[in-house]
Design an enzyme around this catalytic site. Structure first.
Site, mmCIF file in Angstrom:
data_model
loop_
_atom_site.group_PDB
_atom_site.id
_atom_site.type_symbol
_atom_site.label_atom_id
_atom_site.label_comp_id
_atom_site.label_asym_id
_atom_site.label_seq_id
_atom_site.Cartn_x
_atom_site.Cartn_y
_atom_site.Cartn_z
ATOM 1 N N ASP A 172 0.806 -1.227 0.000
ATOM 2 C CA ASP A 172 0.000 0.000 0.000
ATOM 3 C C ASP A 172 0.838 1.276 0.000
ATOM 4 O OD1 ASP A 172 -1.920 -1.928 0.303
ATOM 5 O OD2 ASP A 172 -2.366 -1.463 2.383
ATOM 6 N N MET B 59 -4.785 -3.063 -5.713
ATOM 7 C CA MET B 59 -4.899 -3.082 -4.256
ATOM 8 C C MET B 59 -4.402 -1.764 -3.666
ATOM 9 S SD MET B 59 -3.801 -7.010 -3.463
ATOM 10 C CE MET B 59 -4.234 -6.958 -1.732
#
Length: 197
Positions: free
Chosen positions: A114, A156
């Site tokens: 992330d 993601m």
């Protein structure tokens, strides 16, 4: 398998040699396994993990992970002396072991695709994820062009739009959604005009 391997012990805790990591450079980091560990969130699970480490004389840990992994590592470090005392009271280890393994040293490395951890330029795994996204875009680009279709690609990142934003820039996407900038009312019409142009 991360903390799960530490709690389960046995063959999950092994000493690695140069041969163990030979030809591993091109393999993803999860080659060592990754697992969410509910039992490590409990004191009983951490007690078992401490016992397994002491049995092997391990007092140095390198934890690679995100918020959950690093929070768990810090809690484990804070509880370490109490865990050893509890193990001694239960007769699982002797007083000499409590003294010998009194300190747990932890190095925490941020491993999260992330890229959402404060104080780091790029977390471990982000660069690999970006490369994979670009490879996928390259693979579907010719199909999209030949069929004259629009493709929607979801990446993601949970609450962080870094992967989406940077990969959109890198591959020349026409439109991108990121959590930090939610679409405004009527975005559908704006997007259709943009794509038509």
């Amino acid at each position: 398998q991360g903390y799960q391997g530490m709690v389960d012990g046995g063959d999950n805790i092994v000493e690695v040699s140069w041969e163990s990591v030979s030809s591993i450079l091109q393999v993803g980091g999860t080659v060592i396994g990754s697992a969410r560990c509910k039992s490590f969130r409990t004191r009983e699970g951490r007690l078992q993990a401490a016992f397994n480490l002491v049995q092997r004389g391990i007092t140095n840990l390198c934890v690679i992970g995100g918020d959950g992994s690093l929070t768990g590592a810090n809690l484990f470090r804070e509880e370490w002396s109490g865990l050893l005392e509890e193990l001694a009271q239960k007769g699982k280890i002797d007083a000499e072991a409590v003294k010998k393994y009194a300190y747990l040293n932890i190095v925490g490395m941020v491993g999260s695709i992330d890229n959402d951890f404060c104080g780091t330029d790029m977390t471990i795994g982000t660069d690999s994820a970006l490369h994979r996204i670009i490879e996928v875009v390259d693979a579907i680009m010719t199909t999209a062009q030949s069929h004259q279709r629009t493709f929607v690609l979801e990446v993601m990142g949970r609450h962080c739009g870094y992967l989406a934003l940077v990969s959109a820039l890198a591959c020349g996407a026409d439109w991108v959604f990121i959590p930090e900038y939610p679409p405004e009312e009527g975005w559908e019409d704006t997007m259709c005009v943009k794509l038509s142009e």
